[in-house]
Design a protein around this motif. Sequence first.
Motif, PDB file in Angstrom:
ATOM      1  N   LEU B  75       0.833  -1.202   0.000  1.00  0.00           N
ATOM      2  CA  LEU B  75       0.000   0.000   0.000  1.00  0.00           C
ATOM      3  C   LEU B  75       0.866   1.249   0.000  1.00  0.00           C
ATOM      4  O   LEU B  75       1.971   1.262   0.522  1.00  0.00           O
ATOM      5  N   HIS B  76       0.312   2.298  -0.616  1.00  0.00           N
ATOM      6  CA  HIS B  76       1.023   3.561  -0.696  1.00  0.00           C
ATOM      7  C   HIS B  76       0.053   4.662  -0.335  1.00  0.00           C
ATOM      8  O   HIS B  76      -1.135   4.588  -0.633  1.00  0.00           O
ATOM      9  N   SER B  77       0.556   5.680   0.336  1.00  0.00           N
ATOM     10  CA  SER B  77      -0.289   6.815   0.668  1.00  0.00           C
ATOM     11  C   SER B  77       0.108   7.987  -0.212  1.00  0.00           C
ATOM     12  O   SER B  77       1.246   8.438  -0.174  1.00  0.00           O
ATOM     13  N   MET B  78      -0.825   8.463  -1.019  1.00  0.00           N
ATOM     14  CA  MET B  78      -0.524   9.578  -1.916  1.00  0.00           C
ATOM     15  C   MET B  78      -0.211  10.848  -1.129  1.00  0.00           C
ATOM     16  O   MET B  78       0.510  11.711  -1.586  1.00  0.00           O
ATOM     17  N   GLN B  79      -0.795  10.924   0.066  1.00  0.00           N
ATOM     18  CA  GLN B  79      -0.644  12.132   0.861  1.00  0.00           C
ATOM     19  C   GLN B  79       0.725  12.200   1.530  1.00  0.00           C
ATOM     20  O   GLN B  79       1.471  13.149   1.363  1.00  0.00           O
ATOM     21  N   SER B  80       1.057  11.134   2.284  1.00  0.00           N
ATOM     22  CA  SER B  80       2.277  11.198   3.080  1.00  0.00           C
ATOM     23  C   SER B  80       3.453  10.500   2.424  1.00  0.00           C
ATOM     24  O   SER B  80       4.540  10.475   2.962  1.00  0.00           O
ATOM     25  N   LYS B  81       3.248   9.919   1.247  1.00  0.00           N
ATOM     26  CA  LYS B  81       4.293   9.201   0.505  1.00  0.00           C
ATOM     27  C   LYS B  81       4.850   8.013   1.294  1.00  0.00           C
ATOM     28  O   LYS B  81       5.986   7.602   1.092  1.00  0.00           O
ATOM     29  N   ALA B  82       4.079   7.511   2.241  1.00  0.00           N
ATOM     30  CA  ALA B  82       4.539   6.373   3.031  1.00  0.00           C
ATOM     31  C   ALA B  82       4.083   5.083   2.374  1.00  0.00           C
ATOM     32  O   ALA B  82       3.126   5.074   1.592  1.00  0.00           O
ATOM     33  N   ARG B  83       4.776   4.004   2.684  1.00  0.00           N
ATOM     34  CA  ARG B  83       4.390   2.707   2.133  1.00  0.00           C
ATOM     35  C   ARG B  83       4.351   1.671   3.241  1.00  0.00           C
ATOM     36  O   ARG B  83       5.101   1.769   4.194  1.00  0.00           O
ATOM     37  N   ILE B  84       3.478   0.699   3.089  1.00  0.00           N
ATOM     38  CA  ILE B  84       3.433  -0.393   4.053  1.00  0.00           C
ATOM     39  C   ILE B  84       3.117  -1.672   3.292  1.00  0.00           C
ATOM     40  O   ILE B  84       2.367  -1.658   2.316  1.00  0.00           O
ATOM     41  N   ARG B  85       3.763  -2.758   3.711  1.00  0.00           N
ATOM     42  CA  ARG B  85       3.513  -4.046   3.066  1.00  0.00           C
ATOM     43  C   ARG B  85       2.780  -4.943   4.057  1.00  0.00           C
ATOM     44  O   ARG B  85       3.257  -5.168   5.161  1.00  0.00           O
ATOM     45  N   ILE B  86       1.608  -5.377   3.675  1.00  0.00           N
ATOM     46  CA  ILE B  86       0.811  -6.237   4.537  1.00  0.00           C
ATOM     47  C   ILE B  86       0.907  -7.658   3.997  1.00  0.00           C
ATOM     48  O   ILE B  86       0.673  -7.892   2.815  1.00  0.00           O
ATOM     49  N   LYS B  87       1.253  -8.589   4.872  1.00  0.00           N
ATOM     50  CA  LYS B  87       1.337  -9.980   4.420  1.00  0.00           C
ATOM     51  C   LYS B  87       0.377 -10.822   5.247  1.00  0.00           C
ATOM     52  O   LYS B  87       0.232 -10.604   6.448  1.00  0.00           O
ATOM     53  N   THR B  88      -0.264 -11.764   4.578  1.00  0.00           N
ATOM     54  CA  THR B  88      -1.174 -12.613   5.328  1.00  0.00           C
ATOM     55  C   THR B  88      -0.969 -14.073   4.935  1.00  0.00           C
ATOM     56  O   THR B  88      -1.035 -14.419   3.763  1.00  0.00           O
ATOM     57  N   PRO B  89      -0.658 -14.929   5.907  1.00  0.00           N
ATOM     58  CA  PRO B  89      -0.416 -16.338   5.593  1.00  0.00           C
ATOM     59  C   PRO B  89      -1.715 -17.060   5.248  1.00  0.00           C
ATOM     60  O   PRO B  89      -2.753 -16.810   5.847  1.00  0.00           O
ATOM     61  N   VAL B  90      -1.622 -17.943   4.254  1.00  0.00           N
ATOM     62  CA  VAL B  90      -2.774 -18.752   3.842  1.00  0.00           C
ATOM     63  C   VAL B  90      -2.299 -20.194   3.768  1.00  0.00           C
ATOM     64  O   VAL B  90      -1.288 -20.468   3.122  1.00  0.00           O
ATOM     65  N   SER B  91      -2.987 -21.106   4.414  1.00  0.00           N
ATOM     66  CA  SER B  91      -2.481 -22.475   4.440  1.00  0.00           C
ATOM     67  C   SER B  91      -2.967 -23.257   3.233  1.00  0.00           C
ATOM     68  O   SER B  91      -3.945 -22.877   2.571  1.00  0.00           O
ATOM     69  N   GLU B  92      -2.275 -24.364   2.945  1.00  0.00           N
ATOM     70  CA  GLU B  92      -2.602 -25.157   1.768  1.00  0.00           C
ATOM     71  C   GLU B  92      -3.944 -25.857   1.950  1.00  0.00           C
ATOM     72  O   GLU B  92      -4.668 -26.116   0.994  1.00  0.00           O
ATOM     73  N   MET B  93      -4.272 -26.172   3.195  1.00  0.00           N
ATOM     74  CA  MET B  93      -5.520 -26.886   3.489  1.00  0.00           C
ATOM     75  C   MET B  93      -6.732 -26.005   3.165  1.00  0.00           C
ATOM     76  O   MET B  93      -7.729 -26.460   2.646  1.00  0.00           O
ATOM     77  N   ASP B  94      -6.600 -24.729   3.481  1.00  0.00           N
ATOM     78  CA  ASP B  94      -7.727 -23.828   3.286  1.00  0.00           C
ATOM     79  C   ASP B  94      -7.234 -22.613   2.508  1.00  0.00           C
ATOM     80  O   ASP B  94      -6.823 -21.618   3.084  1.00  0.00           O
ATOM     81  N   THR B  95      -7.262 -22.744   1.162  1.00  0.00           N
ATOM     82  CA  THR B  95      -6.680 -21.670   0.352  1.00  0.00           C
ATOM     83  C   THR B  95      -7.684 -20.572   0.077  1.00  0.00           C
ATOM     84  O   THR B  95      -7.770 -20.065  -1.024  1.00  0.00           O
ATOM     85  N   GLN B  96      -8.430 -20.223   1.058  1.00  0.00           N
ATOM     86  CA  GLN B  96      -9.410 -19.169   0.835  1.00  0.00           C
ATOM     87  C   GLN B  96      -9.110 -17.976   1.721  1.00  0.00           C
ATOM     88  O   GLN B  96      -8.781 -18.124   2.881  1.00  0.00           O
ATOM     89  N   THR B  97      -9.179 -16.805   1.139  1.00  0.00           N
ATOM     90  CA  THR B  97      -9.017 -15.593   1.934  1.00  0.00           C
ATOM     91  C   THR B  97     -10.034 -14.573   1.443  1.00  0.00           C
ATOM     92  O   THR B  97     -10.793 -14.846   0.526  1.00  0.00           O
ATOM     93  N   GLN B  98     -10.035 -13.412   2.079  1.00  0.00           N
ATOM     94  CA  GLN B  98     -11.078 -12.446   1.726  1.00  0.00           C
ATOM     95  C   GLN B  98     -10.658 -11.583   0.545  1.00  0.00           C
ATOM     96  O   GLN B  98      -9.483 -11.281   0.377  1.00  0.00           O
ATOM     97  N   THR B  99     -11.622 -11.180  -0.230  1.00  0.00           N
ATOM     98  CA  THR B  99     -11.323 -10.304  -1.369  1.00  0.00           C
ATOM     99  C   THR B  99     -11.242  -8.858  -0.900  1.00  0.00           C
ATOM    100  O   THR B  99     -11.855  -8.482   0.096  1.00  0.00           O
ATOM    101  N   VAL B 100     -10.455  -8.069  -1.620  1.00  0.00           N
ATOM    102  CA  VAL B 100     -10.468  -6.628  -1.371  1.00  0.00           C
ATOM    103  C   VAL B 100     -10.880  -5.893  -2.642  1.00  0.00           C
ATOM    104  O   VAL B 100     -10.637  -4.715  -2.800  1.00  0.00           O
ATOM    105  N   SER B 101     -11.506  -6.648  -3.573  1.00  0.00           N
ATOM    106  CA  SER B 101     -11.857  -6.033  -4.853  1.00  0.00           C
ATOM    107  C   SER B 101     -12.919  -4.961  -4.706  1.00  0.00           C
ATOM    108  O   SER B 101     -13.133  -4.169  -5.627  1.00  0.00           O
ATOM    109  N   ASP B 102     -13.585  -4.913  -3.545  1.00  0.00           N
ATOM    110  CA  ASP B 102     -14.545  -3.828  -3.337  1.00  0.00           C
ATOM    111  C   ASP B 102     -13.857  -2.557  -2.846  1.00  0.00           C
ATOM    112  O   ASP B 102     -14.439  -1.487  -2.874  1.00  0.00           O
ATOM    113  N   LEU B 103     -12.598  -2.679  -2.394  1.00  0.00           N
ATOM    114  CA  LEU B 103     -11.897  -1.500  -1.877  1.00  0.00           C
ATOM    115  C   LEU B 103     -11.128  -0.779  -2.975  1.00  0.00           C
ATOM    116  O   LEU B 103     -11.071   0.442  -3.022  1.00  0.00           O
TER     117      LEU B 103
END
Lengths: 158, 624
Positions: B75-103
Amino acid sequence: MGLRDVFGGDNLVTTKLDEAIGWARKYSLFPYPFVTACCGMEYMSVSSAHYDLDRFGAAFPRFSPRQADMLMCVGTVSQKIAPMLRRIYDQMCEPKYVVAFGVCTCTGGFYNDYSTVQGIDTILPVDIYIPGCPPRPETIIQGLMMLQDKIQKQKHEY
Amino acid sequence: MAKKAFQILRQNFGVSIFEAYSYLGDDICVVDKRDIHRILNFLRDEPTLNFDFLVDLTCVDYDKRDPRFEVVYLLHSMQSKARIRIKTPVSEMDTQTQTVSDLWGIADWYEREVWDMFGIRFKGHPDLRRLLMYDEFKGHPLRKDYPVDKRQPLITATETNNSQITPSVDLTQKAMDEYVSEQNGLKVKHMFLNMGPSHPAMHGVVKIILELDGESVVGSDIGIGYLHRSFEKHGENIYYNGVFPYTDRLNYVSPLINNVGYALAVEKLLGIEATERCKYIRIIMSEISRIADHVTCVGAMAMELGAMTPFLYLMQAREGMYQLLEEVTGARITISYIRVGGVKADLPAGFESRVHKELKSVRKELKSVHKLLTRNRIFVDRVQGVGVVSKEDSVSYGFTGPLLRAAGIEYDIRKTFPYSNYDLIDFDIPVGKNGDVFDRYLIRMEEIEQSCRIIEQAIEKLPGGNLMVDFEGNEIPAEKMADLGKFGQTAGLLNQVALTDPTLSGSNGSSYSQIRNEDKRVSMPPKEKTYGSIEGLINHFMLIMEGYGIRPPKGESYFPVEGANGELGFYIVSNGTDRAHRVRCRPPCFSFVAAFSKMIEGAQIADIIPAFGSINMIAGELDR
């Protein structure tokens, strides 16, 4: 007694029918540019003013396969686009020639992977291979001249 | 900023934040996948943080670890020029995570790509289809257990199982009858038109299914992936310097910028910096490439609108740029000139005067094109107010480069996160205000002029000195970058004194003794030593052999550069061996094509052509 004596005058050339057709065909090649990748940049270079492929009668692209007689396959052919390439080839009218432009179309190049066709000759017959990644304009011109040579020497159907 | 963001996140989400740390200047946060949507929504909307720009969304497969996958959001902030990397582990057993396509608008396509390549399912995604591979493809190729060269049988056009292909516009006869709109009391049936993938007005292979009401576009479905050449898979399977030829073929109109981006990402991982001279050479070569890219884009767009003359003029200007590139690198297009730690060879003699001559001719052609197009009524009528994307949509779709600037946002990596001494050079960032095709055209034209300025300044500032650093950051003297041995001219090399410059024609080490100071574990011996002595040969082999070579420490880095189309980023995960664990390229034109449906909605068919020309889609970088 030759033809010259029969018809009279000096404004007469005699030749074989095959050679005459070959001569006509080799200077009116209408390419269908199937441009997919990097080689397209060199295709643009040779077809514009500096290298001027028009000198060989082969620069005016026809974007309908039915109007073209030289399929220029320019750039990597992936597994996903291969059916379209074959379909375009099938739609072209005889006589038709295929130029494999760039090493990806010749052999797959260094893309030995799950998504790249290893040379277009696995899906359609190729007349001239122009290797290079991408080939230099001079190579392309030489390749084209070799194709013209081939057409000239061919036995033509008429 | 980082501490504050971490603090706020911990306050609000507590146990969902597994880890928060900074690594190589990047802020990284590992979070629970059950809360990922809430966290990203919070980061976007929280006024103090305001990370409104999704730069990249990708996935990494750690095959021997549990949980196996990790979805990465940058992610990047246009205002403050800051960046952050968000990581989320997903296991092989349950390869489902939430969508952010609405954001974010762009998340839609990124998630489809991750599903295609890794098989991660995004719950709530409106249209989770394959993006790059074809529908009949079995498996997920970027998973570690999928071999790089495992090809699947070709699907011919007749064999294609139509029921499996589900474009977002429904194409059955019944559906076509139902697509009816009413205008002025008249019932209008919608028509479906297929454009591409080999279409004269599409430079590049892309397929658009259009839903038309008369001549105006109601909806469209865009298919890409026709030039997918598995760059990212190759990046994992070859040693670090070996990836350069593959990066060339990403954006093949300006390959050198890709080289620079990749080299900088690996250098960041190694913690080394190139020499001053090398930095300026990189600037000069990048800007030459940028000029070549912009003239190609403008020329091709003009040609598609029927103006052949500007195309021929601009191709002439590009030819000059290619000749410059060839003089320096030895190749016209796919050049592989940059190396980790430096460049391959020095500039040739007389380069400066050649550059000035070529820039003069570029400016001349630019002037003629301005005369031909900028006030040309036919051209202006076709491009003004066409393909408009608003500021908000540009940010939501992750636009960068000329398209974002045309929408009125001043954002250029060369200014925001200066690399390679761009901060020492004076240049302007042109900004438009309408976000239409005409603004994009004007911005590209102005950027060509700015690139000329940058090259002139960089040439003036170009210091003498060394070109390469080794993998610990020590400079390698120019004469040690030897190439003579390559040509088999090895006789008497050890006693020979350097005569030539380290240009493409080759050079040799001045003396044997100076070489000993180098750390043999990391730096390549000069060629004459390799060919002339057993020690050198062993040293050379140790660096070239399987399992040796450049081995950055375990970790990850993301480095953005300003490509001709916008932010070109390389995200590299190293596992400590000589091959990267994951190489991800953030392609700038991906977001433009993702937003193309929106761009042409309500437009006429004829508007598709200039709009498509203006986004400068480069299939190599789009499909990788």
